[in-house]
Design an enzyme around this catalytic site. Structure first.
Site, PDB file in Angstrom:
ATOM      1  CD  GLU A  14      -2.431  -3.046  13.873  1.00 24.65           C
ATOM      2  OE1 GLU A  14      -3.009  -3.752  14.467  1.00 24.65           O
ATOM      3  OE2 GLU A  14      -1.570  -3.325  12.551  1.00 24.65           O
ATOM      4  CB  CYS A  53       4.250   0.941   7.965  1.00 25.44           C
ATOM      5  SG  CYS A  53       2.633   0.893   7.570  1.00 25.44           S
ATOM      6  CB  CYS A  61      -9.866   3.816   9.325  1.00 20.49           C
ATOM      7  SG  CYS A  61     -10.434   4.971   7.582  1.00 20.49           S
ATOM      8  CB  CYS A  83     -11.252  -0.315   2.398  1.00 17.69           C
ATOM      9  SG  CYS A  83     -10.712   1.703   2.287  1.00 17.69           S
ATOM     10  CB  CYS A 122      -9.005  -2.003   5.451  1.00 19.32           C
ATOM     11  SG  CYS A 122      -7.720  -1.136   6.593  1.00 19.32           S
ATOM     12  N   GLY A 129      -5.628   4.135   9.726  1.00 16.47           N
ATOM     13  CA  GLY A 129      -6.291   5.816   9.802  1.00 16.47           C
ATOM     14  C   GLY A 129      -5.900   6.217   8.003  1.00 16.47           C
ATOM     15  CD  GLU A 130      -6.649   8.796   3.694  1.00 15.67           C
ATOM     16  OE1 GLU A 130      -6.782   7.902   3.709  1.00 15.67           O
ATOM     17  OE2 GLU A 130      -6.617   9.613   3.793  1.00 15.67           O
ATOM     18  CB  SER A 133      -0.803   5.231   1.597  1.00 12.08           C
ATOM     19  OG  SER A 133      -1.352   5.112   1.035  1.00 12.08           O
ATOM     20  CB  SER A 150      -5.632   3.592  -1.471  1.00 10.43           C
ATOM     21  OG  SER A 150      -4.070   2.781  -0.835  1.00 10.43           O
ATOM     22  CG  LEU A 151      -6.430   3.271  -8.782  1.00  8.07           C
ATOM     23  CD1 LEU A 151      -7.527   4.575  -8.882  1.00  8.07           C
ATOM     24  CD2 LEU A 151      -5.482   3.219 -10.509  1.00  8.07           C
ATOM     25  CG  HIS A 152      -7.518  -0.468  -3.725  1.00 10.44           C
ATOM     26  ND1 HIS A 152      -6.001  -0.973  -3.363  1.00 10.44           N
ATOM     27  CD2 HIS A 152      -8.142   0.059  -2.941  1.00 10.44           C
ATOM     28  CE1 HIS A 152      -6.136  -0.448  -2.568  1.00 10.44           C
ATOM     29  NE2 HIS A 152      -6.837   0.335  -1.873  1.00 10.44           N
ATOM     30  CG  ASN A 172      -1.612  -9.957   4.769  1.00  9.73           C
ATOM     31  OD1 ASN A 172      -1.820 -11.252   4.519  1.00  9.73           O
ATOM     32  ND2 ASN A 172      -0.582  -8.811   4.980  1.00  9.73           N
ATOM     33  CB  CYS A 218      -3.733  -1.714   7.268  1.00 10.68           C
ATOM     34  SG  CYS A 218      -4.345  -0.398   7.788  1.00 10.68           S
TER      35      CYS A 218
HETATM   36  N1  SAH Z   1      -5.786   5.513   5.016  1.00  7.84           N
HETATM   37  C1  SAH Z   1      -5.136   5.006   3.645  1.00  7.84           C
HETATM   38  C2  SAH Z   1      -3.593   4.719   4.487  1.00  7.84           C
HETATM   39  C3  SAH Z   1      -3.726   3.324   5.248  1.00  7.84           C
HETATM   40  S1  SAH Z   1      -3.837   1.976   4.793  1.00  7.84           S
HETATM   41  C4  SAH Z   1      -4.917   4.505   2.476  1.00  7.84           C
HETATM   42  O1  SAH Z   1      -6.215   3.581   2.368  1.00  7.84           O
HETATM   43  O2  SAH Z   1      -4.441   4.410   1.295  1.00  7.84           O
HETATM   44  C5  SAH Z   1      -2.376   1.411   3.398  1.00  7.84           C
HETATM   45  C6  SAH Z   1      -2.543   0.345   2.630  1.00  7.84           C
HETATM   46  O3  SAH Z   1      -3.071  -1.112   2.897  1.00  7.84           O
HETATM   47  C7  SAH Z   1      -3.650   0.938   1.640  1.00  7.84           C
HETATM   48  O4  SAH Z   1      -2.890   1.183   0.492  1.00  7.84           O
HETATM   49  C8  SAH Z   1      -4.861  -0.394   1.697  1.00  7.84           C
HETATM   50  O5  SAH Z   1      -5.340  -0.108   0.386  1.00  7.84           O
HETATM   51  C9  SAH Z   1      -4.132  -1.370   2.423  1.00  7.84           C
HETATM   52  N2  SAH Z   1      -4.388  -2.578   2.989  1.00  7.84           N
HETATM   53  C10 SAH Z   1      -5.425  -2.943   3.449  1.00  7.84           C
HETATM   54  N3  SAH Z   1      -6.210  -3.344   3.795  1.00  7.84           N
HETATM   55  C11 SAH Z   1      -5.440  -4.457   3.366  1.00  7.84           C
HETATM   56  C12 SAH Z   1      -5.535  -6.144   3.434  1.00  7.84           C
HETATM   57  N4  SAH Z   1      -5.389  -7.143   3.464  1.00  7.84           N
HETATM   58  N5  SAH Z   1      -4.205  -6.691   1.948  1.00  7.84           N
HETATM   59  C13 SAH Z   1      -3.864  -5.891   1.376  1.00  7.84           C
HETATM   60  N6  SAH Z   1      -2.947  -4.097   1.467  1.00  7.84           N
HETATM   61  C14 SAH Z   1      -4.389  -3.960   2.404  1.00  7.84           C
HETATM   62 FE1  SF4 Z   2      -9.023   3.450   5.850  1.00  4.57          FE
HETATM   63 FE2  SF4 Z   2      -6.920   2.852   4.397  1.00  4.57          FE
HETATM   64 FE3  SF4 Z   2      -7.931   0.832   5.629  1.00  4.57          FE
HETATM   65 FE4  SF4 Z   2      -9.244   2.220   4.180  1.00  4.57          FE
HETATM   66  S1  SF4 Z   2      -7.438   1.385   3.130  1.00  4.57           S
HETATM   67  S2  SF4 Z   2     -10.391   1.164   6.296  1.00  4.57           S
HETATM   68  S3  SF4 Z   2      -8.652   3.989   4.410  1.00  4.57           S
HETATM   69  S4  SF4 Z   2      -7.143   2.103   6.672  1.00  4.57           S
END
Ligand code: SAH
Ligand code: SF4
Length: 414
Positions: free
Chosen positions: A117, A136, A143, A147, A150, A193-194, A225, A248-250, A324, A367
């Protein structure tokens, strides 16, 4: 149909491809080729050197969608190029619009049937800012990090994208924009993806986007990211391009981050922040921290204070983004008043903080959500077990217990 018309296939026109179903097309994508390699290809075959320039111009500046459209080349040469390279590594694209056409979500099918995507977001001009068009893009199909909030993480890892498969998402969006007299202003590696687990290809793709002879996008308009692949962050610091690094700290507390970003079990949050801090110091660029806010999980005062302590003294910027809604989690996004409270606590500690709202929620623009939709539904029992496991893991994490599970397979050493 004119060359400039974007190819828009009907909604759900693409077939699901939950795993690699066909062999990959072995021809390299032309968009991933370095100019020197293309020039060498022409000279080895006895063609004039300026031919490479003509091809690069067509690939990066033109509106053609195939080698056949490059009319400055003799037909035999066009055929030779098409036999050796792919003009485009994206075979079909389905587009959904939302937010009153401000967001365009594209699902692309690759040569082996996998779906990835990209999301194009339009930001109209404001009195203090020019209009922006931000894309984006994905760096992997699926991935390995996993997480739980995601949709891509839930899909699991399929494979790394080739350099051309990364840049062709950009070429597609650029062609769609050009047809409307607009151009792409920003690219963010925040799709599927990462990026730091496919770093060689990602660096090649950035080189192509940044090269004035190819896409010509300023490094400052590119953001990468990462979920915290420490060796990858250090490598980026060593190569030193000036693009923006987003982390991506969280969560600032390890027990919770082990659950929300499973590679935290390999590279704990202090190491990630130390590597990011060094990146900022060496490159002079401010690091951005992203926090996906989940109701009752990582949005408490305790979390805000732990984050403020972790980032104390940093030249950093924090973006708070309510999660989201994704289909198979037990969680919802944090309500706005609590996001504001969290932001206020960070600001009170001197940390620059912005609240962002997700674009394209209605079309599943988080994502990996669309690709997951195409991949089909897991059975209700699988979904129930997943939710139960996440509830148990997050409850343990909130009690401060660290996960005994290993880091996800495939995360490697970055
Ligand atoms: N893998 C990398 C880059 C892709 S994800 C990373 O994790 O940084 C890009 C961003 O989308 C990340 O900050 C991730 O936390 C966020 N993301 C993934 N799923 C999400 C969701 N359901 N709601 C909000 N942000 C989300
Ligand atoms: Fe992979 Fe980024 Fe999604 Fe985590 S948030 S599963 S690192 S794409």
């Amino acid at each position: 149909m004119s060359d400039q018309t974007p190819v828009i296939t009907p909604l759900f026109g693409l077939r699901p491809a939950p795993s690699a179903t066909r062999p990959r097309d072995p021809r390299p994508g032309i968009g991933g080729l370095a100019p020197a390699d293309l020039a060498a290809w022409f000279t080895e075959r006895g063609h004039a050197a300026y031919r490479a320039r003509q091809v690069l111009d067509a690939v990066w500046r033109g509106h053609q969608v195939a080698f056949d459209g490059i009319l400055t080349l003799p037909p035999a040469l066009r055929a030779e190029l098409a036999a050796t390279f792919r003009f485009d590594t994206v075979e079909a694209t389905e587009i959904r619009l939302t937010d009153g056409v401000l967001t365009e979500k594209a699902v692309h099918r690759l040569s082996d049937g996998l779906l990835i995507e990209s999301v194009l977001m339009h930001y109209p001009a404001r009195p203090d800012a020019r209009e922006r068009h931000t894309l984006c893009i994905s760096s992997q199909a699926g991935c390995a990090v996993g997480c739980p909030f995601c949709a891509t993480g839930e899909l699991g890892m399929e494979r790394d994208l080739e350099t051309a498969e990364i840049v062709d998402q950009v070429r597609h969006a650029a062609r769609r924009l050009a047809a409307e007299g607009r151009h792409l202003t920003n690219v963010v590696y925040m799709g599927m993806g990462e990026p730091l687990l496919n770093l060689d290809r990602v660096l090649e793709s950035i080189a192509a986007l940044n090269d004035p002879k190819r896409f010509g996008l300023g490094a400052r308009h590119i953001t990468v990211s990462t979920s915290g692949v420490v060796p990858g962050i250090r490598r980026l610091t060593a190569v030193g391009p000036q693009f923006t690094l987003a982390i991506s700290l969280h969560a600032a507390r390890n027990a919770l981050r082990d659950v929300l970003v499973p590679l935290n079990r390999r590279w704990p949050v202090e190491e990630v922040v130390a590597a990011a801090r060094e990146h900022g110091a060496v490159t002079g660029r401010r690091v951005t921290y992203e926090v996906t806010m989940i109701d009752g999980i990582n949005d408490t005062d305790l979390d805000a204070d732990a984050m403020a302590e972790l980032l104390a003294g940093e030249h950093a910027h924090v973006n708070l983004i309510p999660m989201n809604q994704v289909a198979h989690t037990p969680w919802t996004g944090t309500p706005i008043p609590r996001v504001e409270r969290f932001a206020d606590r960070l600001r009170a500690s001197g940390i620059q903080t912005t609240i962002r709202f997700n674009r394209g929620t209605e079309i599943g623009a988080a994502c990996g959500q669309l690709a997951a939709e195409h991949a089909g539904q897991p059975t209700p029992i699988v979904v129930r077990r997943r939710r139960e496991r996440l509830v148990a893991q997050s409850a343990a994490a909130l009690r401060g217990e660290r996960s005994a599970e290993p880091a996800p397979a495939g995360v490697g050493e970055g």
